[in-house]
Design a protein around this motif. Structure first.
Motif, mmCIF file in Angstrom:
data_model
loop_
_atom_site.group_PDB
_atom_site.id
_atom_site.type_symbol
_atom_site.label_atom_id
_atom_site.label_comp_id
_atom_site.label_asym_id
_atom_site.label_seq_id
_atom_site.Cartn_x
_atom_site.Cartn_y
_atom_site.Cartn_z
ATOM 1 N N UNK A 151 0.824 -1.208 0.000
ATOM 2 C CA UNK A 151 0.000 0.000 0.000
ATOM 3 C C UNK A 151 0.859 1.259 0.000
ATOM 4 N N UNK A 152 1.909 1.279 0.820
ATOM 5 C CA UNK A 152 2.747 2.471 0.906
ATOM 6 C C UNK A 152 3.539 2.667 -0.387
ATOM 7 N N UNK A 153 4.084 1.590 -0.947
ATOM 8 C CA UNK A 153 4.836 1.735 -2.202
ATOM 9 C C UNK A 153 3.933 2.192 -3.339
ATOM 10 N N UNK A 158 4.793 3.695 -7.218
ATOM 11 C CA UNK A 158 5.256 2.503 -7.918
ATOM 12 C C UNK A 158 4.058 1.735 -8.471
ATOM 13 N N UNK A 159 4.240 0.918 -9.509
ATOM 14 C CA UNK A 159 3.124 0.144 -10.075
ATOM 15 C C UNK A 159 2.499 -0.791 -9.046
ATOM 16 N N UNK A 160 1.191 -0.923 -9.088
ATOM 17 C CA UNK A 160 0.463 -1.714 -8.098
ATOM 18 C C UNK A 160 0.890 -3.181 -8.127
ATOM 19 N N UNK A 166 6.115 -7.481 -4.380
ATOM 20 C CA UNK A 166 7.170 -7.281 -3.396
ATOM 21 C C UNK A 166 6.634 -7.499 -1.982
ATOM 22 N N UNK A 167 5.440 -6.985 -1.693
ATOM 23 C CA UNK A 167 4.865 -7.185 -0.372
ATOM 24 C C UNK A 167 4.673 -8.649 -0.045
ATOM 25 N N UNK A 168 4.164 -9.429 -1.003
ATOM 26 C CA UNK A 168 3.955 -10.855 -0.772
ATOM 27 C C UNK A 168 5.283 -11.602 -0.682
ATOM 28 N N UNK A 169 6.269 -11.187 -1.479
ATOM 29 C CA UNK A 169 7.584 -11.832 -1.414
ATOM 30 C C UNK A 169 8.216 -11.624 -0.041
#
Length: 534
Positions: A151-153, A158-160, A166-169
């Motif tokens: 959410x912050x990125x 940055x692209x959703x 990245x968040x899930x990784x």
């Protein structure tokens, strides 16, 4: 347990209890996990202000195997999201794994060790409910951390899809080590053995990833590591979602095995039977200091391996960093150091080693509070051991243990620089002093822990909060253009940039005086307060 009680009876109540107990601790972890990728995205324009700088960043870092070993392989550094995924993705996943592992062990094996699990077991609570509640909390905390990062990125532009990937990784690191900790929580009968085994697996995972990413022909090793799976997802560079199946399936397998073991062991006992100790204690256990050394020696050995590996990695990077940074003026400005880029890099390396080993110093000293909260101190004090002597034993271990680690890391870094980068022209002694001087900050944090244990043991976590804030201000302050007075307020900023500059008397006197004041105040406090297991 009545015949009507099922294996998950009482799970909703235990889940609410676990969430309530973690309502302050987990958000602090979230803040720390969010900071690195968010700060990296925010700082990207400073690192690569033009398209030409971004292209140079991609060209230079992508062909440097040493940075691949330390951080991970380069996929796309021409965008802020891709740079954040490379610069902070793997390390953020590592810290997410720490969060999940500590949380899981704290609500499973530590509960059994303290005897609180017996009280729960006497009520209408299913055999598998405590483990299930801890697993769900750890998985939820990891997934929520990934969602916050995404959410912050996304809010930063940055692209959703890449932000979600990245968040899930990053969250996947927490998933896997939820399973790892769940398994090891069933093996031994004490919490520290579960944490120790989980940290050993995390260290092996990092080394497998580093070897696979750094050496041609060994990439398959990285694909065996949970930390290597983070870069295989390739956020902002293809978003390979299928690689998220690897951590998900591994987590399901590990948690399933843990539940099988739960059904086959007694509460309070590990799957492996405890070994009987010797009939008589060794001579070293005849004092409070000897006992503290014995309890902390495993942690010290683990930190020694950690410090040695990172010191050697920094040494191998020194031989190429000057040529690399010469083509990247923006990164040169971030590192500082003027024309001597090698010395500037070693200043940053010394600071990073100092920050890492400060965490070890805090961990050594804070063990006093852990022993007290688990009710093991009363039996020691009953043997005519003064409270101040018991307290001092952990302070001494914190000071001496961190000094030994600083010297070890300094010797390895200095020796590696002399062997691998003789062209740097830096003497062995100068590099050794650069790392060893960081012990002054470590000692100050040991003093802070001693003060908190001596007066307000329930607030001992403040030491970690101060450490985290100091790390953020020192490491990310220049990138985020924070006020200089705020950067200078960090204990890590008190020392000059060694070995780029000389060590002066003022920070030595200031840090030493602060440490002595904290330790004396803590000594006075422990002599006056009551020992409690609350």
């Amino acid at each position: 347990m009545s015949s009507s009680t099922g294996p998950l009876t009482g799970l909703p109540h235990l889940l609410r209890l676990t969430l309530r107990r973690e309502r302050l601790r987990v958000p602090i972890w979230w803040l720390g996990l969010l900071l690195v990728p968010a700060a990296t995205v925010a700082a990207y324009e400073t690192v690569a202000p033009t398209a030409a700088d971004a292209a140079l960043l991609q060209a230079n870092f992508s062909r440097n195997p040493t940075f691949a070993m330390l951080i991970g392989p380069v996929h796309d550094l021409t965008s802020a999201g891709g740079f954040a995924a490379w610069r902070g993705g793997m390390f953020t996943a590592l810290f997410c794994a720490l969060m999940a592992s500590f949380l899981l062990t704290r609500h499973t094996r530590a509960e059994e060790e303290s005897g609180r699990a017996d009280l729960l077991g006497s009520a209408s609570v299913g055999r598998h409910a405590p483990l299930a509640a801890a697993v769900l909390t750890a998985l939820g905390a990891s997934t929520a951390a990934g969602a916050l990062i995404a959410a912050v990125l996304t809010a930063l532009g940055t692209p959703l899809a890449g932000a979600v990937a990245l968040g899930l990784a990053i969250a996947s690191g927490g998933w896997v080590f939820t399973g790892v900790a769940a398994l090891f929580a069933q093996v031994g009968s004490v919490a520290r053995s579960g944490n120790g085994l989980s940290m050993a697996v995390l260290g092996v995972a990092y080394l497998l990833r580093a070897w696979g990413d750094g050496y041609q022909g060994w990439a398959w090793l990285s694909r065996l590591s949970p930390l290597g799976w983070v870069s295989q997802v390739r956020p902002f560079s293809g978003d390979r979602w299928v690689w998220l199946l690897a951590p998900a399936l591994t987590t399901v397998l590990l948690v399933g095995v843990a539940h099988l073991i739960v059904a086959r062991r007694d509460v309070g006992q590990g799957w492996l039977p405890d070994r009987l100790g010797p009939a008589q204690a060794g001579a070293g256990l005849g004092s409070a200091l000897g006992l503290a050394v014995r309890l902390l020696r495993g942690q010290w050995l683990g930190w020694a391996v950690f410090a040695g590996v990172f010191a050697w990695m920094f040494a191998t990077m020194t031989s190429t960093v000057a040529d690399l940074m010469q083509h990247l003026p923006a990164v040169q400005r971030v590192l500082g150091g003027g024309a001597d880029l090698t010395a500037a890099f070693l200043s940053t390396a010394s600071l990073m080693l100092g920050i890492m080993l400060t965490a070890a110093a805090i961990q050594f000293a804070i063990r006093a509070r852990q022993e007290e909260s688990q009710g093991r101190v009363e039996s020691i004090l009953a043997a005519a051991v003064p409270r101040a002597r018991w307290w001092s034993s952990y302070v001494v271990c914190g000071l001496a243990g961190s000094l030994a680690l600083a010297l070890l890391a300094g010797l390895i870094l200095a020796g590696g620089v002399r062997v691998l980068a003789p062209q740097a022209g830096l003497s062995f002694a100068r590099v050794l002093v650069a790392v060893s001087a960081q012990w002054l900050v470590m000692a100050a944090f040991v003093g802070l822990v001693g003060l908190l244990v001596g007066w307000v043991p329930r607030w001992v976590g403040v030491a970690w909060a101060v450490f985290a804030a100091s790390f953020v201000v020192t490491f990310f302050g220049p990138l985020l253009n924070l006020p200089q007075w705020l950067i200078d307020s960090s204990p890590f900023s008190l020392l000059p940039e060694l070995p780029s500059h000389n060590l002066t008397t003022q920070p030595v006197v200031l840090l030493t005086t602060a440490t002595l004041i904290l330790l004396v105040a803590g000594w006075l406090g422990i002599r006056r307060r009551d020992i409690t297991s609350e």
